[in-house]
Write a protein that holds these residues in place. Sequence first.
Motif, mmCIF file in Angstrom:
data_model
loop_
_atom_site.group_PDB
_atom_site.id
_atom_site.type_symbol
_atom_site.label_atom_id
_atom_site.label_comp_id
_atom_site.label_asym_id
_atom_site.label_seq_id
_atom_site.Cartn_x
_atom_site.Cartn_y
_atom_site.Cartn_z
ATOM 1 N N GLY A 141 -8.742 -1.609 -34.823
ATOM 2 C CA GLY A 141 -8.990 -0.705 -33.709
ATOM 3 C C GLY A 141 -7.706 -0.339 -32.983
ATOM 4 O O GLY A 141 -6.595 -0.502 -33.505
ATOM 5 N N ALA A 142 -7.860 0.130 -31.770
ATOM 6 C CA ALA A 142 -6.738 0.633 -30.980
ATOM 7 C C ALA A 142 -5.627 -0.405 -30.814
ATOM 8 O O ALA A 142 -4.436 -0.075 -30.838
ATOM 9 C CB ALA A 142 -7.233 1.080 -29.606
ATOM 10 N N PRO A 201 -9.425 5.513 -31.920
ATOM 11 C CA PRO A 201 -8.258 5.730 -32.785
ATOM 12 C C PRO A 201 -8.524 5.511 -34.278
ATOM 13 O O PRO A 201 -8.041 6.279 -35.116
ATOM 14 C CB PRO A 201 -7.235 4.739 -32.238
ATOM 15 N N MET A 202 -9.274 4.467 -34.630
ATOM 16 C CA MET A 202 -9.520 4.225 -36.053
ATOM 17 C C MET A 202 -10.379 5.328 -36.645
ATOM 18 O O MET A 202 -10.193 5.707 -37.813
ATOM 19 C CB MET A 202 -10.164 2.849 -36.250
ATOM 20 N N ASN A 203 -11.295 5.870 -35.876
ATOM 21 C CA ASN A 203 -12.079 7.020 -36.338
ATOM 22 C C ASN A 203 -11.167 8.189 -36.673
ATOM 23 O O ASN A 203 -11.327 8.846 -37.703
ATOM 24 C CB ASN A 203 -13.050 7.440 -35.240
ATOM 25 N N LEU A 204 -10.216 8.469 -35.775
ATOM 26 C CA LEU A 204 -9.307 9.591 -36.009
ATOM 27 C C LEU A 204 -8.377 9.299 -37.185
ATOM 28 O O LEU A 204 -8.032 10.204 -37.948
ATOM 29 C CB LEU A 204 -8.502 9.904 -34.749
ATOM 30 N N PHE A 205 -7.978 8.032 -37.363
ATOM 31 C CA PHE A 205 -7.160 7.675 -38.520
ATOM 32 C C PHE A 205 -7.897 8.023 -39.812
ATOM 33 O O PHE A 205 -7.322 8.610 -40.744
ATOM 34 C CB PHE A 205 -6.802 6.195 -38.487
ATOM 35 N N VAL A 206 -9.169 7.676 -39.899
ATOM 36 C CA VAL A 206 -9.977 7.994 -41.076
ATOM 37 C C VAL A 206 -10.084 9.506 -41.254
ATOM 38 O O VAL A 206 -10.057 10.016 -42.386
ATOM 39 C CB VAL A 206 -11.365 7.337 -40.966
ATOM 40 N N THR A 207 -10.180 10.240 -40.149
ATOM 41 C CA THR A 207 -10.216 11.702 -40.222
ATOM 42 C C THR A 207 -8.917 12.251 -40.798
ATOM 43 O O THR A 207 -8.925 13.183 -41.615
ATOM 44 C CB THR A 207 -10.464 12.297 -38.819
#
Length: 408
Positions: A141-142, A201-207
């Motif tokens: 995570g963040a 942040p981890m969601n956006l990393f995957v995006t």
Amino acid sequence: MGMNANNGEYILSYFFVMLDTNAKLDGMNLLDSSAFFHEYIHFLQDIFLPYCARRNLIETRCLRLIDNVALDKGFFLPFDSWGDDFAITKIQNERTWGDNKFIDEDVEIHTIINDYVKIPYGQSIFKYIAQLESGQEYQIGARDFLEYIAHKLEIKFYEGVDAPSYPYRTVDYLFSYYGWHSVPVECRIAVAEFVLHNDHPMNLFVTVVRYVKDNSCLDLLSSYEGASHLLNNLKWNSVGGFSETATSKTVRRLRDLKDSLEDRFISDDTSAVRCWLANVIEYASNMINNRLYFSEIYQDTRKSALIKISDHINDIGVPLVFNKRMEFISLVPNKNVEDQFLNLYFSFLFVNFVREEKKRECPACRFCITNYEDIFDERCKNDPLTRWRVDFDCPMGALLRRYHSNKT
């Protein structure tokens, strides 16, 4: 929430640093210490990055809620008036922040699994669990992105720095997991900094991973110019249904943060804090406009990087730095009002005291034994809430009166 290094800690949203030393801080060149450098990077993240700004907004809402409840029906412990909004916020924090543990082993990620919960208005909050080659599980995570940035800067500019693999090198393991071995460190830091513009942040990393794969543009991450172009132009859809970029999110969050913090420190005895915060937010707005600041710093020489950090210290400082004995100094530009910044420290202690809902000694005991020994007594250990309500010399009591929590 604290950001821990081997020899220090930074407290998010409350702007103070704890150093694991008994040395006197007054007169010390703090930038000789890699631990202070690391924690000061966390302070800059706290004022530069939207994810951190959101956490600050939540802390302000906590204080405002306690204040409103105390005005309405008095203040009692355990505090049971958090409501549904704060229950949702707790879920969001737990799922976006990541793990709080440390893993020393140099071990790769075997696979990443995710699950989600739905909260009101239909939003899904994901949690990402890395299953390591060792069989251990670790939530990403963040925290991992924040620590990665600070650690990479620290080890470039200081010698003899060591730290556990997770969270400090989690991002390297992520790049390895996705097959992005050739991406240089400055571009990895840029990606880590970019994803911290999002509430997850981890969601956006995957995006980002999905976008790079779908558009076959991994080559853009092989140079800093390409990575900057990609990231500064990448958009994502917000929960509100509108499109965001890193720049638009930063502008919006800093505006919200300015309004929120001015409301948090409205009394006369916190006027210096309010003024400093307004200056800091304006400073941040000017400093990071359309930039991936920390990846820029990484590309500097040690001399140039430390000059820039020293300039930040001279321009905005940091409100409080403590040693292990709870002696403290303030590095704010106006030295005549530094005692006002203790309100940040006492606010942190108070909110966490209320959250944990356990009857115990005053959380300021160690501080007061060192700095206010003449007013310390047994009530501080045995019945702190009563002491706070009746004693005008008690610093926690002064805080309670500010938030109307001395009412019974």
